[in-house]
Design a protein around this motif. Structure first.
Motif, PDB file in Angstrom:
ATOM      1  N   LYS A  44       0.790  -1.145  -0.038  1.00 49.40           N
ATOM      2  CA  LYS A  44       0.055  -0.063   0.180  1.00 49.40           C
ATOM      3  C   LYS A  44       0.998   1.206  -0.046  1.00 49.40           C
ATOM      4  CE  LYS A  44      -2.077  -1.118   4.065  1.00 49.40           C
ATOM      5  NZ  LYS A  44      -1.070  -2.345   3.925  1.00 49.40           N
ATOM      6  N   THR A  45       1.938   1.098   0.902  1.00 46.23           N
ATOM      7  CA  THR A  45       2.811   2.510   0.981  1.00 46.23           C
ATOM      8  C   THR A  45       3.448   2.628  -0.308  1.00 46.23           C
ATOM      9  OG1 THR A  45       2.917   2.385   3.393  1.00 46.23           O
ATOM     10  CG2 THR A  45       4.654   3.277   2.134  1.00 46.23           C
ATOM     11  N   SER A  46       3.941   1.566  -1.089  1.00 40.31           N
ATOM     12  CA  SER A  46       4.731   1.552  -2.061  1.00 40.31           C
ATOM     13  C   SER A  46       3.700   2.253  -3.309  1.00 40.31           C
ATOM     14  CB  SER A  46       4.896   0.093  -2.743  1.00 40.31           C
ATOM     15  OG  SER A  46       5.903  -0.540  -1.667  1.00 40.31           O
ATOM     16  N   LEU A  80       2.465  10.875   4.950  1.00 39.24           N
ATOM     17  CA  LEU A  80       3.171   9.888   5.503  1.00 39.24           C
ATOM     18  C   LEU A  80       2.637   9.150   6.532  1.00 39.24           C
ATOM     19  CD1 LEU A  80       6.626  10.876   4.948  1.00 39.24           C
ATOM     20  CD2 LEU A  80       5.532   9.621   3.220  1.00 39.24           C
ATOM     21  N   GLN A  81       2.912   7.922   6.568  1.00 41.26           N
ATOM     22  CA  GLN A  81       2.493   6.825   7.615  1.00 41.26           C
ATOM     23  C   GLN A  81       2.739   7.394   8.957  1.00 41.26           C
ATOM     24  OE1 GLN A  81       3.077   3.133   6.330  1.00 41.26           O
ATOM     25  NE2 GLN A  81       1.941   1.993   7.917  1.00 41.26           N
ATOM     26  N   GLN A  82       3.921   7.979   9.317  1.00 41.25           N
ATOM     27  CA  GLN A  82       4.340   8.667  10.403  1.00 41.25           C
ATOM     28  C   GLN A  82       4.216  10.067  10.347  1.00 41.25           C
ATOM     29  OE1 GLN A  82       4.894   6.070  12.559  1.00 41.25           O
ATOM     30  NE2 GLN A  82       5.070   4.580  11.521  1.00 41.25           N
ATOM     31  N   MET A 156      -2.912   9.819   1.310  1.00 39.28           N
ATOM     32  CA  MET A 156      -2.660   9.658   2.867  1.00 39.28           C
ATOM     33  C   MET A 156      -2.369   8.065   3.201  1.00 39.28           C
ATOM     34  SD  MET A 156      -5.552  11.869   4.393  1.00 39.28           S
ATOM     35  CE  MET A 156      -6.909  11.456   3.389  1.00 39.28           C
ATOM     36  N   ASP A 157      -1.481   8.024   3.897  1.00 36.62           N
ATOM     37  CA  ASP A 157      -1.166   6.746   4.308  1.00 36.62           C
ATOM     38  C   ASP A 157      -1.339   6.157   5.704  1.00 36.62           C
ATOM     39  OD1 ASP A 157       0.181   4.393   4.207  1.00 36.62           O
ATOM     40  OD2 ASP A 157       2.336   4.921   4.063  1.00 36.62           O
ATOM     41  N   GLU A 158      -2.314   5.496   6.078  1.00 32.42           N
ATOM     42  CA  GLU A 158      -3.180   5.175   7.147  1.00 32.42           C
ATOM     43  C   GLU A 158      -2.815   6.596   8.215  1.00 32.42           C
ATOM     44  OE1 GLU A 158      -1.680   1.551   9.008  1.00 32.42           O
ATOM     45  OE2 GLU A 158      -1.251   0.624   6.753  1.00 32.42           O
ATOM     46  N   PRO A 159      -3.546   7.691   7.980  1.00 29.82           N
ATOM     47  CA  PRO A 159      -3.253   8.856   8.664  1.00 29.82           C
ATOM     48  C   PRO A 159      -4.066   8.441  10.011  1.00 29.82           C
ATOM     49  CG  PRO A 159      -5.052   9.143   6.907  1.00 29.82           C
ATOM     50  CD  PRO A 159      -4.490   7.758   6.746  1.00 29.82           C
TER      51      PRO A 159
HETATM   52 MG   LIG Z   1       2.758   1.028   4.750  1.00 28.46          MG
END
Ligand SMILES: [Mg+2]
Ligand SMILES: Nc1ncnc2c1ncn2[C@@H]1O[C@H](COP(=O)(O)OP(=O)(O)OP(=O)(O)O)[C@@H](O)[C@H]1O
Lengths: 248, 249
Positions: A44-46, A80-82, A156-159
């Motif tokens: 997913k992030t990729s 980003l995720q973080q 948005m990555d798992e915000p």
């Molecule tokens: Mg990810």
């Protein structure tokens, strides 16, 4: 309109070639909210990095408004995720960074950032550093920073995944309001079924690694904050769950 | 003026403890080579407005210019090596070859190139500090989390903006640490470079007093070196508190 065509993403590791995405085909309509859901490590992030122009596919291409995407583009914002906030900048400096980098006039930078931060309830903590903010406040700063540049595409990555349930739901509703008001295209990655059903016009379910599109669900009733309580919301959740479980 | 008080109080305590230990040692050894703190302080107070003060100022000037010179040369190179793999692969072996060599061994060459004035002294101190700061900066730049790099890139930042908003603030705390270590080194080297062909600086003052068996003056000079170090350390603390406030939360 975004089209992903036969996307393959690989990483070179010590153990050899590691396939993250194995042929993803997908179309995302302008102004819609697309949610991508899949098990951990499925790519997913990729996929988001690819859309952000931070990652090149091993093969296949990303077509954006009819042209192949090459590199970072100014009208795209990424969370980003973080959350990707800089620990050495306070909330205000973080939120205004994107606009500042684009060389906007100082009054415009401050005016736009202030309006957004006030709207998101974080103006009072503008002098705090990320380490001094709660998880929810940090996420609000990240959203403010990404919307300040008025993007036409928000990634948005798992915000909201690191937040407690109440904060998560209020932020989901805040996000929904912003999306309806500003009509940007949104691509949100999550591993939460409820979040996918609440925030996506369309829900794309990915297989376990290497990621492939298992199925796409249309979610026409999405957009109303009370949708969460309805019968059809729960049906939608079961539908997503069945698709995900079918792959195991 | 709160910070002043909070800095002064521990120093008073430390000075009292040091003087007490010193007095005990002086009494026990009972030798001219270690006079008690009282007579040294009297000597220091008497001379500080005269020659000692001037020697102190000259030494402070030499150390400060060396530190500044080492900083402005080492930080950009350290960042370049830490962020650019090619540059690093090319230069790191060179650095590792030169780093461990005692630079003082190059003294004849340095004197030839820079003459016997302040140029040689400043160059030698800066040359030694350069490697300490370079390696620390390089390692700090290498360790910047990928997340921050991607975040910066996705914001559309150019090279200069990346350096200014991301790399410099990320490596600054480590640079200050290398400065703290560097101050100790700098003062040790300072003593050496002030021990020949000069009649100024605390190093000269100490050695000159020694040759005249004027131990009170000699120790007054040593106190001066201690003070010089402490002032520099406190300066770095102030920089740390103002520029790296985010690390203190
Ligand atoms: Mg990810
Ligand atoms: N830089 C990298 N080098 C090598 N392998 C990587 C790299 N980044 C990701 N991977 C691998 O590629 C696969 C997909 O990673 P990705 O981060 O896209 O997954 P994800 O779906 O976002 O996972 P999560 O839900 O845990 O965030 C994983 O198996 C991961 O280990």
């Amino acid at each position: 309109m975004i089209r992903l065509e036969k996307i393959i993403v690989t990483y070179r590791t010590d153990a050899g070639i590691h396939e993250a995405l194995a042929g993803v085909d997908l179309a995302i309509e302008r102004g819609t909210s697309c949610v991508i859901i899949g098990p951990t490590g499925c790519g997913k992030t990729s996929l988001l990095y690819l859309l952000a122009g931070l990652l090149e596919p091993a093969s296949g291409q990303v077509i954006l408004d009819g042209r192949p995407l090459s590199g970072v583009r100014r009208q795209t914002s990424l969370i980003l995720q973080q959350h990707g906030l800089f620990p050495w900048k306070n909330a205000l400096a973080n939120a205004s960074l994107g606009l500042g980098i684009r060389g906007a006039a100082r009054e415009k930078v401050m005016g736009t950032t202030r309006t957004l931060m006030e709207k998101m309830g974080i103006w009072d903590v503008r002098r705090s550093y990320p380490a001094q903010l709660s998880g929810g406040q940090r996420q609000r700063v990240a959203i403010a920073r990404s919307l300040a540049t008025d993007p036409d595409l928000l990634l948005m990555d798992e915000p909201f995944s690191a937040l407690d349930a109440m904060t998560r739901e209020s932020l989901q509703e805040l996000f929904l309001g912003l999306w309806k008001e500003r009509s940007f295209t949104s691509v949100l990655v999550t591993h939460s079924i409820e979040e996918a059903a609440f925030l996506g016009n369309r829900i794309v379910v990915l297989s376990p690694r290497p990621g492939r599109v298992l199925g796409i669900l249309e979610n026409p009733e999405m957009g109303d904050p009370r949708y969460r309580l309805s019968e059809s919301f729960h049906l939608m959740c079961s539908g997503i769950r069945r698709l995900m479980e079918g792959s195991r | 003026m709160k910070p002043m008080r909070s800095a002064a109080q521990p120093y008073t305590l430390a000075a009292v403890a040091l003087a007490a230990g010193w007095q005990v040692a002086a009494t026990a050894l009972n030798t001219e080579a270690l006079p008690g703190p009282a007579s040294v302080l009297v000597s220091f107070a008497r001379q500080v407005r005269g020659p000692l003060g001037i020697h102190f100022a000259v030494s402070a000037y030499r150390v400060l210019v060396s530190l500044a010179l080492a900083l402005v040369t080492a930080v950009p190179w350290g960042i370049a090596m830490g962020r650019m793999r090619r540059t690093d692969a090319l230069l790191s072996p060179l650095v590792y070859l030169i780093y461990p060599i005692p630079k003082i061994a190059f003294l004849p060459l340095v004197l030839l190139l820079f003459g016997i004035g302040d140029g040689s002294r400043i160059f030698l101190i800066a040359f030694i500090l350069f490697f300490q700061i370079l390696v620390t900066t390089r390692d700090a730049a290498r360790e910047i989390p990928r997340e921050y790099i991607l975040s910066m890139r996705s914001l559309g930042a150019g090279r200069l903006q990346k350096a200014f908003h991301l790399v410099l603030p990320a490596v600054l705390p480590k640079i200050l640490t290398s400065l703290r270590i560097g101050i100790g080194t700098a003062i040790a080297v300072l003593f050496f470079v002030e021990s020949f062909a000069t009649s100024t600086g605390l190093g000269y003052f100490i050695l000159d007093a020694w040759s005249r068996l004027d131990y009170e003056s000699m120790y007054a000079g040593i106190v001066g070196m201690g003070l010089l170090g402490a002032v520099l350390y406190e300066f770095v603390e102030v920089l740390d508190r103002t520029l790296c406030r985010w690390t203190k939360i």
